[in-house]
Design an enzyme around this catalytic site. Structure first.
Site, PDB file in Angstrom:
ATOM      1  CE  LYS A  81      -1.944   1.595   3.754  1.00 52.45           C
ATOM      2  NZ  LYS A  81      -2.828   1.792   4.915  1.00 52.45           N
ATOM      3  NE  ARG A 130      -4.813  -0.569   7.530  1.00 51.80           N
ATOM      4  CZ  ARG A 130      -3.809  -0.003   8.184  1.00 51.80           C
ATOM      5  NH1 ARG A 130      -3.954   0.401   9.434  1.00 51.80           N
ATOM      6  NH2 ARG A 130      -2.656   0.194   7.568  1.00 51.80           N
TER       7      ARG A 130
END
Length: 351
Positions: free
Chosen positions: A70, A113
């Protein structure tokens, strides 16, 4: 010819429910505690001090058949340009072939998340009868923390919100949060009509902006910190017995949101021992010698597995210190990719 599926922010907001994110993060925590995940060193670069930076978090999860990364960037000047200050992407790859399988918006998955992670810490460690939640920081992450906590707790009746930048920010947050919760999180909720009605009832709690942080801390059963602070805001003498703290803001060296003297008197849990002891909320307490990595009870995955009881009494202070793991992003991305393949959303392109 290899193809990948591109999943946009709008697709994620419609199809990734908070319950999905909670399940994915729980899986990541358990796999991490079982040493089934390899995390690589975070790459961080500051383009302009205090104005623009980026970081790359990556890892491989052999058991899940994936690896990836990411990349997130923060450009503070974007606010004046009508652009998001936080942007990013997640790339997912097949562990057996190395082929890229998905490109997803990173900012929306990060929000989900991280909110899930904070609430998992609270649900695992806070008193089961907790009624008052204090969120410190009324920025981008606050709605996610609130949505996840209200989903996992049916006992919360009052939410206090404090923003270190301004009381007005906290007041604006409280004034609009019910609408935000309905607009952002209800579309992806997949429960029955009865479940939806129950969640609507949880959203209808009392939201109060805070001017006096000391007073709010003294009333709170659960405290969630989500700021970029580099000085402690929550002081040890203010806490009442039995308070739980989920510390989510300290994710880089030098950040600190709570008094280091809270740690020696608390039962402390983390998402990842090696990572959090270097860059989490406990970094400063360790450097000052009031706490040690050896004092950590365990990683939260052990509590989720039932290998550690977590809280031992209603009167003790508990801390969940989390810096965020690439595995959370990757497993959440994989779950969303499987749903996209099943339901047919996203855009498939040939490379």
């Amino acid at each position: 010819m290899n193809t990948i599926r591109i999943i946009s922010r709008s697709d994620i907001e419609v199809h990734l429910g908070m319950a999905d994110a909670i399940n994915a993060v729980k899986e990541a925590y358990v796999l991490n505690s079982e040493k089934e995940i390899t995390l690589f060193e975070t790459v961080f670069h500051e383009f302009d001090a205090g104005k623009a930076d980026m970081d790359i978090k990556s890892g491989t999860i052999d058991k899940a058949g994936i690896f990836g990364f990411k990349l997130m960037s923060w450009f503070g000047g974007n606010a004046g340009k009508g652009l998001d200050t936080l942007m990013g992407t997640i790339m997912l790859f097949d562990r057996t072939t190395g082929a890229p399988t998905a490109l997803l918006d990173g900012a929306s998955i990060t929000g989900m998340r991280t909110g899930a992670a904070g609430a998992i810490g609270s649900a695992s460690l806070a008193r089961k009868d907790s009624r008052t939640l204090l969120i410190i920081g009324a920025g981008n992450q606050a709605p996610y923390q609130l949505a996840a906590h209200l989903l996992m707790f049916d006992t919360i009746r009052t939410v206090h919100v404090y923003d270190p930048m301004s009381y007005e920010a906290a007041a604006a947050f409280c004034g609009g949060i019910k609408d935000t919760l309905h607009r952002r999180f209800m579309p992806a909720f997949e429960g029955s009509q009865a479940d939806r009605a129950a969640l609507e009832t949880r959203y209808a709690v009392e939201y109060l902006p805070v001017k006096n942080l000391e007073d709010a801390v003294g009333r709170a059963d659960i405290i969630v910190t989500v700021t970029p602070s580099r000085r402690p805001m929550v002081m040890r003498p203010w806490l009442k017995p039995g308070t739980h703290l989920s510390c989510m803001g300290a994710d880089m060296p030098g950040k600190q949101e709570i008094d280091e003297n809270i740690f020696p008197a608390a039962r402390v849990f983390v998402d990842d021992i090696a990572k959090t002891s270097k860059t989490g909320e406990m970094e400063i307490p360790i450097l000052k010698g009031v706490f040690s990595k050896d004092d950590i009870v365990c990683e939260i995955g052990k509590v989720l597995q039932g290998k550690n009881p977590g809280r031992l009494s209603d009167g003790e202070t508990t801390i969940f210190d989390a810096t965020g793991l690439a595995a959370q992003d990757l497993i959440t991305a994989k779950a969303l990719l499987r749903k996209a393949e099943r339901l047919g959303f996203g855009t498939v392109v040939a490379l």
